[in-house]
Design a protein around this motif. Structure first.
Motif, PDB file in Angstrom:
ATOM      1  N   ILE A 255      57.711  35.716  43.105  1.00  0.00           N
ATOM      2  CA  ILE A 255      58.280  34.384  42.882  1.00  0.00           C
ATOM      3  C   ILE A 255      57.374  33.309  43.474  1.00  0.00           C
ATOM      4  O   ILE A 255      57.132  32.266  42.851  1.00  0.00           O
ATOM      5  N   CYS A 256      56.852  33.565  44.665  1.00  0.00           N
ATOM      6  CA  CYS A 256      55.957  32.597  45.301  1.00  0.00           C
ATOM      7  C   CYS A 256      54.650  32.454  44.523  1.00  0.00           C
ATOM      8  O   CYS A 256      54.100  31.348  44.424  1.00  0.00           O
ATOM      9  N   VAL A 257      54.143  33.551  43.978  1.00  0.00           N
ATOM     10  CA  VAL A 257      52.930  33.476  43.150  1.00  0.00           C
ATOM     11  C   VAL A 257      53.170  32.593  41.936  1.00  0.00           C
ATOM     12  O   VAL A 257      52.355  31.728  41.594  1.00  0.00           O
ATOM     13  N   HIS A 258      54.301  32.793  41.282  1.00  0.00           N
ATOM     14  CA  HIS A 258      54.631  31.988  40.102  1.00  0.00           C
ATOM     15  C   HIS A 258      54.852  30.526  40.481  1.00  0.00           C
ATOM     16  O   HIS A 258      54.385  29.612  39.769  1.00  0.00           O
ATOM     17  N   LEU A 259      55.555  30.281  41.575  1.00  0.00           N
ATOM     18  CA  LEU A 259      55.848  28.911  41.997  1.00  0.00           C
ATOM     19  C   LEU A 259      54.577  28.146  42.347  1.00  0.00           C
ATOM     20  O   LEU A 259      54.400  26.990  41.934  1.00  0.00           O
ATOM     21  N   THR A 260      53.694  28.775  43.106  1.00  0.00           N
ATOM     22  CA  THR A 260      52.454  28.086  43.480  1.00  0.00           C
ATOM     23  C   THR A 260      51.554  27.857  42.264  1.00  0.00           C
ATOM     24  O   THR A 260      50.856  26.837  42.201  1.00  0.00           O
TER      25      THR A 260
ATOM     26  N   LEU B 184      65.373  29.774  41.389  1.00  0.00           N
ATOM     27  CA  LEU B 184      65.352  31.237  41.456  1.00  0.00           C
ATOM     28  C   LEU B 184      65.047  31.718  42.874  1.00  0.00           C
ATOM     29  O   LEU B 184      65.667  32.674  43.362  1.00  0.00           O
ATOM     30  N   LEU B 185      64.100  31.069  43.541  1.00  0.00           N
ATOM     31  CA  LEU B 185      63.766  31.429  44.913  1.00  0.00           C
ATOM     32  C   LEU B 185      64.950  31.217  45.843  1.00  0.00           C
ATOM     33  O   LEU B 185      65.247  32.059  46.702  1.00  0.00           O
ATOM     34  N   SER B 186      65.643  30.108  45.667  1.00  0.00           N
ATOM     35  CA  SER B 186      66.812  29.837  46.493  1.00  0.00           C
ATOM     36  C   SER B 186      67.918  30.850  46.236  1.00  0.00           C
ATOM     37  O   SER B 186      68.565  31.335  47.169  1.00  0.00           O
TER      38      SER B 186
ATOM     39  N   MET C 258      45.008  22.435  47.542  1.00  0.00           N
ATOM     40  CA  MET C 258      44.600  23.303  48.634  1.00  0.00           C
ATOM     41  C   MET C 258      45.787  24.109  49.171  1.00  0.00           C
ATOM     42  O   MET C 258      45.682  25.324  49.393  1.00  0.00           O
ATOM     43  N   GLY C 259      46.934  23.433  49.380  1.00  0.00           N
ATOM     44  CA  GLY C 259      48.106  24.126  49.899  1.00  0.00           C
ATOM     45  C   GLY C 259      48.625  25.193  48.952  1.00  0.00           C
ATOM     46  O   GLY C 259      48.928  26.319  49.369  1.00  0.00           O
ATOM     47  N   ASN C 260      48.709  24.868  47.664  1.00  0.00           N
ATOM     48  CA  ASN C 260      49.188  25.852  46.691  1.00  0.00           C
ATOM     49  C   ASN C 260      48.204  26.996  46.514  1.00  0.00           C
ATOM     50  O   ASN C 260      48.616  28.149  46.327  1.00  0.00           O
TER      51      ASN C 260
END
Length: 309
Positions: free
Chosen positions: A47-52, A102-104, A21-23
């Motif tokens: 990046i957030c789309v790929h990470l989730t 990568l996000l960091s 649900m969170g992702n």
């Protein structure tokens, strides 16, 4: 089927529900913002789309087989199913590690001063994102191709010695030379990306702290330091990195212990499932806790409300 196995299964169901649900929520927010023409496209949205996405796949391919096994359905996966399930899980878990680093790194480069040695990378971030994703996918897919050769379904045989096993899969035979090489490659990859993540996060925290110290001399002393965006961003970065390091190291320690344990314990296998899914579960909530994504979504919705009112 023992009652304690049902409790494990219910806990897995709860974890997969919260994590997925969170992702999914963060994924939809990022996609909406990325497709919104009123906002400038930023690499962090991609990046957030790929990470989730990889986090959601990690949770699904790790916990669904554990849930089925915990509710008493044994040996439901054949050799092909075990190879596919474990391979996708390991690849997506590796992608989660790489994407978090990568996000960091992106955050560190974005807030770096103009005169910083990393400032020249800002204009190249958008170009590097896609090539980085491609590199991550190819690297992890090649690393874990070893699983396709060695993993088979659990045939209800007692495993003794240096063997890797889950609730539903096991290694058919680990050749000493190949297993050492495989483990070394995985450890080197983890160390490289963890070091990159910790270094960039500490660099970011240091910049934010210095900025906050300078801002204290300009702003009114009556302002609460706890409410400053710099402090909130610092807490978010520290929390995200701390969660990753804790859960990743804990999971690897238990896997290493179980690998060298003479007799394999099903309870430890379930604990591994929990720890390996903890970071993908809490990651979206940490990002949403103090993220510009939420504020940008609120701004977009406010504009839509004005247009259609």
């Amino acid at each position: 089927m023992f009652p304690r196995e049902v409790i494990w299964g219910l806990f897995f169901v709860f974890q997969i529900s919260i994590g997925f649900m969170g992702n999914s929520l963060l994924f939809m927010l990022c996609v909406y913002i990325f497709l919104d023409k009123n906002h400038v496209k930023k690499p962090i949205d991609l990046i957030c789309v790929h990470l989730t996405s990889v986090n959601a796949l990690t949770i699904l391919f790790k916990l669904i087989p554990d849930i089925v096994s915990s509710f008493g359905i044994k040996h439901f996966l054949d050799d092909v199913g075990c190879k596919a399930t474990l391979y996708i899980y390991r690849v997506t878990r590796g992608l989660s590690i790489c994407t978090t680093a990568l996000l960091s790194g992106y955050q560190a480069i974005t807030i770096s001063p103009v005169h910083s040695r990393w400032a020249w990378l800002r204009s190249k971030l958008s170009i590097c994102i896609y090539s980085s994703f491609l590199f991550f996918w190819i690297t992890n897919m090649l690393i874990y191709s070893y699983i396709i050769e060695t993993v088979e379904a659990d045939h209800n045989v007692t495993i003794v010695g240096l063997e890797y096993s889950t609730l539903h899969c096991q290694t058919n035979h680990l050749r000493q030379n190949h297993s050492v090489a495989f483990g070394s490659v995985v450890i080197i990859r983890d160390l490289l990306f963890v070091i990159l993540m910790v270094w960039s996060s500490l660099y970011t925290v240091n910049l934010l702290y210095k900025h906050h110290q300078r801002a204290q001399h300009i702003h009114s002393p009556s302002l609460s330091p706890q409410s400053s965006p710099e402090i909130k961003a610092t807490h978010t970065i520290l929390l995200l990195v701390s969660c990753f390091v804790f859960f990743h190291c804990s999971n690897n320690f238990i896997v290493f212990y179980l690998f060298h344990k003479p007799e394999k314990n099903s309870r430890l296998k379930r604990i591994i499932g929990i720890f390996s899914s903890c970071y993908p579960t809490v990651c979206p909530f940490v990002l949403l806790k103090n993220s510009k994504i939420t504020s940008r979504l609120t701004s977009s919705l406010s504009k839509l409300r004005i247009i259609f009112s």
